[in-house]
Design a protein around this motif. Sequence first.
Motif, PDB file in Angstrom:
ATOM      1  N   UNK A  23      46.122  19.697  30.046  1.00  0.00           N
ATOM      2  CA  UNK A  23      46.259  18.341  29.556  1.00  0.00           C
ATOM      3  C   UNK A  23      45.634  18.219  28.175  1.00  0.00           C
ATOM      4  N   UNK A  24      46.254  17.425  27.306  1.00  0.00           N
ATOM      5  CA  UNK A  24      45.528  17.025  26.108  1.00  0.00           C
ATOM      6  C   UNK A  24      44.902  15.664  26.393  1.00  0.00           C
ATOM      7  N   UNK A  25      43.799  15.411  25.721  1.00  0.00           N
ATOM      8  CA  UNK A  25      43.035  14.198  25.974  1.00  0.00           C
ATOM      9  C   UNK A  25      42.500  13.645  24.660  1.00  0.00           C
ATOM     10  N   UNK A  26      42.393  12.346  24.608  1.00  0.00           N
ATOM     11  CA  UNK A  26      41.896  11.651  23.425  1.00  0.00           C
ATOM     12  C   UNK A  26      40.399  11.403  23.579  1.00  0.00           C
ATOM     13  N   UNK A  38      35.563  15.584  30.735  1.00  0.00           N
ATOM     14  CA  UNK A  38      36.859  15.578  31.415  1.00  0.00           C
ATOM     15  C   UNK A  38      37.154  14.233  32.064  1.00  0.00           C
ATOM     16  N   UNK A  39      36.127  13.443  32.293  1.00  0.00           N
ATOM     17  CA  UNK A  39      36.323  12.185  33.011  1.00  0.00           C
ATOM     18  C   UNK A  39      36.313  11.010  32.044  1.00  0.00           C
ATOM     19  N   UNK A  40      37.069   9.995  32.415  1.00  0.00           N
ATOM     20  CA  UNK A  40      37.002   8.754  31.669  1.00  0.00           C
ATOM     21  C   UNK A  40      37.679   8.749  30.324  1.00  0.00           C
ATOM     22  N   UNK A  41      38.526   9.732  30.081  1.00  0.00           N
ATOM     23  CA  UNK A  41      39.249   9.771  28.800  1.00  0.00           C
ATOM     24  C   UNK A  41      40.735   9.862  29.084  1.00  0.00           C
TER      25      UNK A  41
END
Length: 123
Positions: free
Chosen positions: A95-98, A108-111
């Motif tokens: 996954x990509x995440x901001x 890893x959490x909350x984004x």
Amino acid sequence: EVQLVESGGGLVQPGGSLRLSCATSGFNFNIYAMSWVRQTPEKGLEWVSGIDADGGYTAYAKSVEGRFTVSRDNSKNAVYLELNHLKNQDTGMYYCAKATSRRVLRATAGIPRGQGTQVTVSS
């Protein structure tokens, strides 16, 4: 609305390579760091790599350092992850995440993250 769309996953043999892409929209891409995280059977959700807003600073988990390379193109609102020398244990959903600021965020959490792209390393 933040949208993150990953692509480029697939089935590859050990030692092979892949290049993942993440197209983004709905936010000012140029002022946020971006991350790649993965979900694997062994470790669950794991932070893999991050790149700051300008692309001048990158960071990697020890498990991928020297094999993976993160980059971004701010003109295309896109972030990439090049995976080399792949191992069976790299199998997972990527996954990509901001991030929440310009700085790399090792979380890893909350984004917000996308739907993911599956990477399977198998002979």
